[in-house]
Design a protein around this motif. Structure first.
Motif, PDB file in Angstrom:
ATOM      1  N   GLN A 188       0.814  -1.392  -0.049  1.00 39.68           N
ATOM      2  CA  GLN A 188      -0.154   0.164  -0.243  1.00 39.68           C
ATOM      3  C   GLN A 188       0.884   1.309   0.130  1.00 39.68           C
ATOM      4  OE1 GLN A 188      -2.343  -1.750   3.617  1.00 39.68           O
ATOM      5  NE2 GLN A 188      -4.190  -0.593   2.273  1.00 39.68           N
ATOM      6  N   GLY A 189       2.052   1.184  -0.518  1.00 33.32           N
ATOM      7  CA  GLY A 189       3.034   2.269  -0.456  1.00 33.32           C
ATOM      8  C   GLY A 189       4.130   2.046  -1.699  1.00 33.32           C
ATOM      9  N   PRO A 190       4.855   2.996  -2.280  1.00 33.85           N
ATOM     10  CA  PRO A 190       5.828   2.641  -3.175  1.00 33.85           C
ATOM     11  C   PRO A 190       7.294   2.374  -2.862  1.00 33.85           C
ATOM     12  CG  PRO A 190       5.658   5.299  -2.435  1.00 33.85           C
ATOM     13  CD  PRO A 190       4.947   4.257  -1.455  1.00 33.85           C
ATOM     14  N   VAL A 191       7.350   1.889  -1.458  1.00 35.99           N
ATOM     15  CA  VAL A 191       8.963   1.825  -1.209  1.00 35.99           C
ATOM     16  C   VAL A 191       9.579   0.659  -2.092  1.00 35.99           C
ATOM     17  CG1 VAL A 191      10.543   1.448   0.490  1.00 35.99           C
ATOM     18  CG2 VAL A 191       8.621   2.912   0.779  1.00 35.99           C
ATOM     19  N   LEU A 192       8.807  -0.519  -1.868  1.00 34.06           N
ATOM     20  CA  LEU A 192       9.333  -1.674  -2.465  1.00 34.06           C
ATOM     21  C   LEU A 192       9.633  -1.509  -3.885  1.00 34.06           C
ATOM     22  CD1 LEU A 192       7.635  -4.523  -0.246  1.00 34.06           C
ATOM     23  CD2 LEU A 192       9.914  -3.461  -0.106  1.00 34.06           C
ATOM     24  N   GLU A 193       8.484  -0.809  -4.646  1.00 36.67           N
ATOM     25  CA  GLU A 193       8.438  -0.894  -6.000  1.00 36.67           C
ATOM     26  C   GLU A 193       9.709   0.224  -6.227  1.00 36.67           C
ATOM     27  OE1 GLU A 193       5.497  -0.155  -9.551  1.00 36.67           O
ATOM     28  OE2 GLU A 193       5.614   1.479  -8.358  1.00 36.67           O
ATOM     29  N   HIS A 194       9.977   1.204  -5.638  1.00 40.64           N
ATOM     30  CA  HIS A 194      11.040   2.245  -5.823  1.00 40.64           C
ATOM     31  C   HIS A 194      12.653   1.376  -5.633  1.00 40.64           C
ATOM     32  CE1 HIS A 194      13.265   6.060  -6.200  1.00 40.64           C
ATOM     33  NE2 HIS A 194      13.966   5.474  -5.089  1.00 40.64           N
ATOM     34  N   GLU A 195      12.633   0.576  -4.823  1.00 36.39           N
ATOM     35  CA  GLU A 195      13.902  -0.208  -4.613  1.00 36.39           C
ATOM     36  C   GLU A 195      13.926  -1.469  -5.317  1.00 36.39           C
ATOM     37  OE1 GLU A 195      14.601  -0.153  -0.383  1.00 36.39           O
ATOM     38  OE2 GLU A 195      14.249   1.862  -0.122  1.00 36.39           O
ATOM     39  N   ASN A 196      12.861  -1.828  -6.225  1.00 30.48           N
ATOM     40  CA  ASN A 196      12.903  -2.993  -6.864  1.00 30.48           C
ATOM     41  C   ASN A 196      13.042  -4.183  -6.172  1.00 30.48           C
ATOM     42  OD1 ASN A 196      12.706  -4.369  -9.398  1.00 30.48           O
ATOM     43  ND2 ASN A 196      14.767  -4.411  -9.502  1.00 30.48           N
ATOM     44  N   LEU A 197      11.924  -4.664  -5.072  1.00 28.45           N
ATOM     45  CA  LEU A 197      11.982  -5.559  -4.172  1.00 28.45           C
ATOM     46  C   LEU A 197      10.742  -6.068  -4.176  1.00 28.45           C
ATOM     47  CD1 LEU A 197      14.207  -3.893  -1.083  1.00 28.45           C
ATOM     48  CD2 LEU A 197      14.972  -5.560  -2.830  1.00 28.45           C
ATOM     49  N   PRO A 198      10.736  -7.511  -3.962  1.00 29.37           N
ATOM     50  CA  PRO A 198       9.332  -8.113  -4.015  1.00 29.37           C
ATOM     51  C   PRO A 198       8.709  -8.131  -2.675  1.00 29.37           C
ATOM     52  CG  PRO A 198      11.252  -9.886  -3.920  1.00 29.37           C
ATOM     53  CD  PRO A 198      11.792  -8.580  -4.402  1.00 29.37           C
ATOM     54  N   VAL A 343      17.006  -7.884   2.564  1.00 33.59           N
ATOM     55  CA  VAL A 343      16.118  -7.537   3.365  1.00 33.59           C
ATOM     56  C   VAL A 343      15.830  -6.068   3.578  1.00 33.59           C
ATOM     57  CG1 VAL A 343      15.585  -7.533   5.839  1.00 33.59           C
ATOM     58  CG2 VAL A 343      16.797  -9.550   4.737  1.00 33.59           C
ATOM     59  N   ARG A 344      14.677  -5.802   3.733  1.00 33.54           N
ATOM     60  CA  ARG A 344      14.008  -4.346   3.697  1.00 33.54           C
ATOM     61  C   ARG A 344      12.937  -4.292   5.144  1.00 33.54           C
ATOM     62  NH1 ARG A 344      13.022   0.744   4.230  1.00 33.54           N
ATOM     63  NH2 ARG A 344      13.285   2.181   2.480  1.00 33.54           N
ATOM     64  N   HIS A 345      13.426  -3.331   5.738  1.00 31.21           N
ATOM     65  CA  HIS A 345      12.526  -3.268   7.104  1.00 31.21           C
ATOM     66  C   HIS A 345      11.605  -1.837   6.785  1.00 31.21           C
ATOM     67  CE1 HIS A 345      13.675  -6.328   9.497  1.00 31.21           C
ATOM     68  NE2 HIS A 345      14.838  -6.190   9.132  1.00 31.21           N
ATOM     69  N   LEU A 346      10.388  -1.732   7.010  1.00 34.43           N
ATOM     70  CA  LEU A 346       9.599  -0.534   6.730  1.00 34.43           C
ATOM     71  C   LEU A 346       8.279  -0.556   7.615  1.00 34.43           C
ATOM     72  CD1 LEU A 346       7.779  -0.890   3.226  1.00 34.43           C
ATOM     73  CD2 LEU A 346       8.938  -2.778   4.274  1.00 34.43           C
ATOM     74  N   ALA A 347       7.938   0.609   8.107  1.00 30.33           N
ATOM     75  CA  ALA A 347       6.801   0.708   8.696  1.00 30.33           C
ATOM     76  C   ALA A 347       5.599   0.744   7.889  1.00 30.33           C
ATOM     77  CB  ALA A 347       6.923   2.167   9.535  1.00 30.33           C
ATOM     78  N   SER A 348       4.439   0.358   8.523  1.00 29.32           N
ATOM     79  CA  SER A 348       3.078   0.257   7.763  1.00 29.32           C
ATOM     80  C   SER A 348       2.333   1.547   8.242  1.00 29.32           C
ATOM     81  CB  SER A 348       2.325  -0.618   8.015  1.00 29.32           C
ATOM     82  OG  SER A 348       1.263  -0.521   7.311  1.00 29.32           O
ATOM     83  N   GLY A 349       1.896   2.570   7.454  1.00 32.95           N
ATOM     84  CA  GLY A 349       0.918   3.898   7.606  1.00 32.95           C
ATOM     85  C   GLY A 349      -0.546   3.120   7.732  1.00 32.95           C
ATOM     86  N   ALA A 350      -0.591   2.088   7.206  1.00 34.03           N
ATOM     87  CA  ALA A 350      -2.150   1.581   7.132  1.00 34.03           C
ATOM     88  C   ALA A 350      -2.237   0.678   8.412  1.00 34.03           C
ATOM     89  CB  ALA A 350      -2.361   0.556   5.624  1.00 34.03           C
ATOM     90  N   GLY A 351      -3.529   0.699   8.933  1.00 31.83           N
ATOM     91  CA  GLY A 351      -3.720  -0.407   9.929  1.00 31.83           C
ATOM     92  C   GLY A 351      -3.982  -1.767   9.499  1.00 31.83           C
ATOM     93  N   HIS A 352      -3.754  -2.769  10.227  1.00 27.94           N
ATOM     94  CA  HIS A 352      -3.821  -4.054   9.952  1.00 27.94           C
ATOM     95  C   HIS A 352      -4.506  -4.872  11.354  1.00 27.94           C
ATOM     96  CE1 HIS A 352      -1.595  -3.527   6.216  1.00 27.94           C
ATOM     97  NE2 HIS A 352      -0.983  -2.815   6.711  1.00 27.94           N
ATOM     98  N   ASP A 353      -5.088  -6.044  11.030  1.00 22.27           N
ATOM     99  CA  ASP A 353      -5.620  -6.737  12.144  1.00 22.27           C
ATOM    100  C   ASP A 353      -4.441  -7.160  13.179  1.00 22.27           C
ATOM    101  OD1 ASP A 353      -8.339  -7.332  11.594  1.00 22.27           O
ATOM    102  OD2 ASP A 353      -7.425  -8.173   9.708  1.00 22.27           O
ATOM    103  N   GLY A 354      -3.273  -7.198  12.779  1.00 17.84           N
ATOM    104  CA  GLY A 354      -2.134  -7.285  13.600  1.00 17.84           C
ATOM    105  C   GLY A 354      -2.035  -6.456  14.837  1.00 17.84           C
ATOM    106  N   VAL A 355      -2.757  -5.112  14.678  1.00 16.42           N
ATOM    107  CA  VAL A 355      -2.756  -4.174  15.722  1.00 16.42           C
ATOM    108  C   VAL A 355      -3.689  -4.889  16.879  1.00 16.42           C
ATOM    109  CG1 VAL A 355      -3.874  -1.929  16.282  1.00 16.42           C
ATOM    110  CG2 VAL A 355      -2.462  -2.339  14.349  1.00 16.42           C
ATOM    111  N   ILE A 356      -4.473  -5.474  16.517  1.00 16.55           N
ATOM    112  CA  ILE A 356      -5.706  -6.191  17.322  1.00 16.55           C
ATOM    113  C   ILE A 356      -4.834  -7.256  17.886  1.00 16.55           C
ATOM    114  CG2 ILE A 356      -7.813  -6.899  17.884  1.00 16.55           C
ATOM    115  CD1 ILE A 356      -7.678  -3.951  17.504  1.00 16.55           C
ATOM    116  N   MET A 357      -4.471  -8.252  17.125  1.00 22.41           N
ATOM    117  CA  MET A 357      -3.676  -9.533  17.420  1.00 22.41           C
ATOM    118  C   MET A 357      -2.462  -9.336  18.546  1.00 22.41           C
ATOM    119  SD  MET A 357      -5.814 -11.906  16.098  1.00 22.41           S
ATOM    120  CE  MET A 357      -4.680 -13.237  16.095  1.00 22.41           C
ATOM    121  N   SER A 358      -1.734  -8.319  18.287  1.00 21.94           N
ATOM    122  CA  SER A 358      -0.731  -8.001  19.289  1.00 21.94           C
ATOM    123  C   SER A 358      -1.297  -8.147  20.863  1.00 21.94           C
ATOM    124  CB  SER A 358       0.008  -6.675  18.899  1.00 21.94           C
ATOM    125  OG  SER A 358      -1.081  -5.798  19.354  1.00 21.94           O
ATOM    126  N   GLY A 359      -2.541  -7.854  21.132  1.00 25.82           N
ATOM    127  CA  GLY A 359      -2.766  -7.925  22.311  1.00 25.82           C
ATOM    128  C   GLY A 359      -3.005  -9.371  22.609  1.00 25.82           C
TER     129      GLY A 359
END
Length: 405
Positions: A188-198, A343-359
């Motif tokens: 849901q963002g352009p980082v991976l495409e910009h860096e040509n990573l799958p 390996v590319r680490h990046l933050a997500s600006g979108a919400g995901h079910d992981g927010v709730i599952m983390s509890g």
């Protein structure tokens, strides 16, 4: 990818892909996913909120001990006029991983549950994560009174879908045997495409606060009420929308959105007497997000007072910034490297079910490159090759846990 096409054709709107919580189109999607889960050797059940859950049992243990469980999943509901991959891709990747085990006659030392959550987007009732909140045991009982645009209460929608809101809290998944939750999702963002990573590894999910607010003035004839005597609710709403945009532009890392605006009475020759808006505020820093949210509320109050309107504000959702499990991130990184990719680490600006599952348990996320970084849009697109990489990485991730258990 063929299954994504099939789900992409299951919609309550013939003109576009829209699949809201608790609708016949969601029931049809659940039936399709349940069929694929059964083909992959899983047992299948649906809980009271409408989550569809497939379970692939662990290898038998000679010591009689109870095996642990890894959860893989995402959501099956969509936004209005959606793309095909946001949500369903994560469910389908989970099924593909189990299918590979089933086809080879293998079982891991732990069980795998694949979950298709019934609601993550919040399109119908304005609050996200209905599915994962039931699964994680944090579903607020007062949600039953929420009403959709057709004035259908959430409790009634759950009943119509075959569930029982009074039993939702009984559906909490026990954390006692859980290894954790892992989700595959388009970036849901352009980082991976910009860096040509799958693929990329999510480090954290930004915090998100949602509100519903209303400006209430006085309707009147558009031709007879002087401009100086008007109490126009829409003008107040317009001023607030621009204030939201301005504050977000001035604050690094902040995104703030008004995505819904309803005006009443909605006639071309009548001064608007009532305007209802949504507000969505996000930032990776919880303190900044809450500070900006409170500033916007004060601005809305000031606009209302200056224009001699009445004002209502309702907090709909408040989720803190949620870091992913370092253990999961490390294992995903090892799997990505083993598959032959940087390996590319990046933050997500979108919400995901992981927010709730983390509890409930540890969680990790794997992003898949998407064309142009576009999501929540019919032009949402992923490459077959990238999806294949995601499946390969997830298979390796599971094998890594296999070796560690």
């Amino acid at each position: 990818m063929q299954r994504a096409e099939i789900l992409g054709g299951i919609s309550e709107d013939a003109a576009c892909l829209t699949r809201r919580f608790g609708t016949p189109s969601m029931a049809e999607a659940n039936r399709a996913v349940a069929g694929w889960m059964l083909q992959a050797g899983m047992s299948v059940r649906q809980d009271n909120i409408g989550n569809i859950i497939g379970r692939y049992e662990a290898a038998q243990r000679t010591d009689g001990s109870t095996p642990s469980t890894m959860i893989i999943g995402s959501h099956l509901d969509t936004v209005r006029d959606a793309g095909k991959y946001d949500g369903p891709l994560g469910v389908l990747v989970g099924i593909a991983c189990v299918q590979a085990l089933h086809d080879s006659g293998r079982r891991l030392p732990f069980a795998i549950e694949v979950v298709g959550f019934a609601d993550e987007e919040g399109l119908r009732y304005g609050t996200s994560y209905l599915g994962s909140k039931v699964f994680a045991g944090c579903f607020p009982s007062e949600y039953g009174e929420l009403r959709d645009d057709d004035d259908v209460a959430l409790a009634s929608a759950i009943t119509a879908f075959g569930g029982d809101i009074s039993a939702c809290n009984n559906d909490k998944r026990s954390p006692d045997d859980l290894l954790g939750y892992c989700e595959v999702h388009i970036e849901q963002g352009p980082v991976l495409e910009h860096e040509n990573l799958p693929v990329g590894i999510v480090s954290a999910i930004s915090g998100q606060t949602r509100a519903r607010l209303a400006f209430m003035g006085m309707s009147g004839h558009a031709g007879t009420v002087p401009m100086s005597m008007r109490h126009d609710a829409l003008c107040a709403a317009a001023e607030f929308v621009l204030a939201v945009e301005s504050l977000a532009q001035q604050t690094s890392g902040l995104v703030a959105t008004v995505g819904q605006l309803t005006v009443q009475p909605g006639a071309g020759n009548v001064i608007p007497g009532h305007a209802t808006l949504s507000l969505d505020v996000r930032h990776i820093d919880n303190d900044i997000r809450l500070d900006m949210y409170n500033r916007l509320r004060k601005q809305a109050e000031a606009i209302s007072e200056r224009r001699a309107l009445t004002f209502d504000w309702q907090l709909m959702q408040d989720n803190i910034s949620t870091p992913c499990s370092p253990q999961f991130a490390a294992k995903l990184a090892h799997a990505v490297e083993a598959a032959g990719y940087p390996v590319r680490h990046l933050a997500s600006g979108a919400g995901h079910d992981g927010v709730i599952m983390s509890g409930l348990c540890s969680f990790g996320m794997l992003f898949v490159r998407c064309k142009g970084g576009v999501s929540h849009n019919p032009s949402e697109s992923v490459m077959v090759e990238d999806v294949a990489v995601a499946i390969d990485v997830m298979n390796r991730f599971l094998e890594d846990f296999d070796a560690a258990v």
